[in-house]
Enzyme design. Structure first.
Site, PDB file in Angstrom:
ATOM      1  N   CYS A  71       0.828  -1.202   0.000  1.00  0.00           N
ATOM      2  CA  CYS A  71       0.000   0.000   0.000  1.00  0.00           C
ATOM      3  C   CYS A  71       0.870   1.263   0.000  1.00  0.00           C
ATOM      4  O   CYS A  71       1.804   1.378   0.794  1.00  0.00           O
ATOM      5  CB  CYS A  71      -0.913  -0.025   1.220  1.00  0.00           C
ATOM      6  N   CYS A  72       0.559   2.189  -0.896  1.00  0.00           N
ATOM      7  CA  CYS A  72       1.388   3.393  -1.027  1.00  0.00           C
ATOM      8  C   CYS A  72       0.787   4.605  -0.324  1.00  0.00           C
ATOM      9  O   CYS A  72       1.458   5.622  -0.168  1.00  0.00           O
ATOM     10  CB  CYS A  72       1.613   3.723  -2.499  1.00  0.00           C
ATOM     11  N   GLN A  73      -0.490   4.521   0.122  1.00  0.00           N
ATOM     12  CA  GLN A  73      -1.157   5.724   0.614  1.00  0.00           C
ATOM     13  C   GLN A  73      -0.473   6.334   1.825  1.00  0.00           C
ATOM     14  O   GLN A  73      -0.542   7.540   2.039  1.00  0.00           O
ATOM     15  CB  GLN A  73      -2.625   5.425   0.945  1.00  0.00           C
TER      16      GLN A  73
END
EC number: 2.1.1.37
Length: 306
Positions: A71-73
């Protein structure tokens, strides 16, 4: 070569790997709609819908290449990176599932994709040391999708993990840029008048500025910086496609947002790639995806170098 795909989303990493001649045998993701989309396009792949923090890696097939898009958020400035934000801290922690999978299976190769800010994560040095403790070299590559024939500028970090004596630095091709005009169908879509009650003054200002520079046809973002006040020429690639409608198309006295089909083409997916029927869901999956042509070129280079 056999691969597995962690945090597989709608299937961009898998699609690109298979373009490169790699069989993706297993794919996992926590989102049911992402798994359903992935399965619709890759029916031969084994699919698991679960939180990969909880994965039983003994149930994952042996493989040569581990693909992973944690996940990059929690890293991206677009979503904020403040510490002690429970959601962002949880998102960042997904990267440890990669270490867990590597420890169990010890594949020869790994390829991890994220935003460039991933290496600014406070725990990135510890994460890298953990990967290295398992015998892997870590080779970072900053890649713009436009350089791989994708009609958008999308810069992402790819970490090549290899059980080798030195980091595996790849020689990647530089392909001709594809203009946004190539993926836009002016004869389709839901157009609305630019001059209508309720149209935001900021939107009208962007359109006026864009007309001064590009005439009657151009694209512009509805939010964000960069081209936000000047518009963008159709003769160059789009800016980054995000998880919600961002790019608006101006055509004379009308405008509309890009369609899901146009966003799919802007990400480099083939025209027949199946998407969810709901526009918002389709755009969300596309904005989170790896561009298949980028994955194809990197995996091809890994195969040639390994």
């Amino acid at each position: 070569m056999i691969a597995v795909d962690l945090f597989a989303g709608g299937g961009g990493f898998t699609e690109g790997a298979e373009m490169a001649g790699v069989r993706v045998k297993w794919a996992g993701n926590h989102s049911q709609v992402a798994v359903q989309t992935h399965a619709a396009n890759h029916p031969r792949t084994i699919h698991v819908c679960q939180d990969l923090h909880q994965a039983d890696w003994s149930q994952v097939p042996a493989h040569d290449l581990l693909l992973a898009s944690p996940c990059c958020q929690g890293h991206s400035p677009a979503r904020g990176r403040a510490a002690n934000n429970p959601q962002h801290d949880a998102n960042r922690s997904t990267a440890w599932a990669v270490v867990s999978a590597l420890e169990y299976h010890r594949p020869a190769l790994g390829l991890v994709e994220n935003v460039r800010e991933f290496v600014e994560w406070a725990l990135y040095p510890a994460w890298r040391l953990a990967v290295q403790a398992l015998g892997y070299q870590v080779a970072p590559h900053l890649v713009d999708a436009a350089d791989h024939g994708v009609p958008q500028h999308r810069e992402r970090l790819f970490l090549v993990l290899s059980r080798s004596s030195r980091p595996l630095m790849l020689q990647l091709p530089q392909r001709e840029h594809v203009p946004a005009a190539d993926i836009i169908d002016f004869s389709s879509g839901r157009w609305s008048p630019i001059e209508k009650p309720g149209r935001a003054s900021a939107t009208l200002a962007r359109i006026a500025q864009g007309r001064k520079t590009y005439g009657d046809r151009f694209v512009m973002p509805y939010y964000g910086s960069g081209s936000g006040t000047t518009g963008r020429s159709l003769a160059r690639p789009l800016g980054t496609v995000t998880t919600r409608d961002r790019w608006a198309l101006v055509n004379g006295d009308q405008m509309r947002m890009l369609s899901a089909d146009e966003c799919r083409a802007a990400m480099g997916f083939p025209a027949g790639y199946r998407l969810p029927e709901q526009h918002r869901t389709a755009v969300h999956l596309l904005g989170n995806a790896v561009c298949p042509p980028v994955a194809r070129d990197i995996v091809t280079a890994i195969k040639e170098a390994a």
